[in-house]
Design a protein around this motif. Sequence first.
Motif, PDB file in Angstrom:
ATOM      1  N   SER A  86       0.853  -1.179   0.000  1.00  0.00           N
ATOM      2  CA  SER A  86       0.000   0.000   0.000  1.00  0.00           C
ATOM      3  C   SER A  86       0.886   1.225   0.000  1.00  0.00           C
ATOM      4  O   SER A  86       2.083   1.151   0.243  1.00  0.00           O
ATOM      5  N   GLU A 126       4.427   0.963   1.566  1.00  0.00           N
ATOM      6  CA  GLU A 126       4.510   0.131   2.750  1.00  0.00           C
ATOM      7  C   GLU A 126       4.373  -1.320   2.323  1.00  0.00           C
ATOM      8  O   GLU A 126       3.629  -1.638   1.410  1.00  0.00           O
ATOM      9  N   MET A 127       5.091  -2.192   3.004  1.00  0.00           N
ATOM     10  CA  MET A 127       5.113  -3.594   2.626  1.00  0.00           C
ATOM     11  C   MET A 127       5.088  -4.436   3.893  1.00  0.00           C
ATOM     12  O   MET A 127       5.758  -4.125   4.864  1.00  0.00           O
ATOM     13  N   SER A 128       4.340  -5.511   3.861  1.00  0.00           N
ATOM     14  CA  SER A 128       4.328  -6.405   5.022  1.00  0.00           C
ATOM     15  C   SER A 128       5.603  -7.239   5.038  1.00  0.00           C
ATOM     16  O   SER A 128       6.276  -7.398   4.015  1.00  0.00           O
ATOM     17  N   ALA A 129       5.938  -7.767   6.208  1.00  0.00           N
ATOM     18  CA  ALA A 129       7.125  -8.615   6.328  1.00  0.00           C
ATOM     19  C   ALA A 129       6.985  -9.853   5.448  1.00  0.00           C
ATOM     20  O   ALA A 129       7.946 -10.299   4.825  1.00  0.00           O
ATOM     21  N   THR A 157       5.455 -10.152   2.618  1.00  0.00           N
ATOM     22  CA  THR A 157       5.725  -9.777   1.230  1.00  0.00           C
ATOM     23  C   THR A 157       7.216  -9.557   1.020  1.00  0.00           C
ATOM     24  O   THR A 157       7.781  -9.980   0.007  1.00  0.00           O
TER      25      THR A 157
END
Length: 96
Positions: A2, A10-13, A15
Motif C-alpha cells: 500500500s 509500505e510492505m508487510s514482512a 511480502t
Amino acid sequence: MSESAAGVREMSAATAFAGMRNVAPVVFRAGCPDCRSRFELAADALLLAVGASSRTTFYAFTCPECGAAVRKPAGERIVELLTGGGVRTLRLHSTL
C-alpha cells in the motif's frame, strides 16, 4: 503493498521475505592428520579459540572417522571464515 499519504510504499514482512529461499548450511572442509581422512564439518562441529597471539589461536574438532581430537592453527583468514560461518568462538585471556 500500500502507499502512505507521504507517497512511501509500505510492505508487510511476509511480502518482503516472500522471494527468499532456505539458505544451505555452511560446511567447512577439513582433514585429520591421524587417519588422513578428508571430510566436511558443520559449524557446530568446530570450536575456534582466539588467543593473544597467532601461537594461541586455533580451531579444533573431532575427526568423524577415527575420533581423534584435532587442533590446528588459525591465521587471520581462517578466523574470518570460521566466525563468518557461525563457528563457536572462545576468547582466551592472558593471566598477566
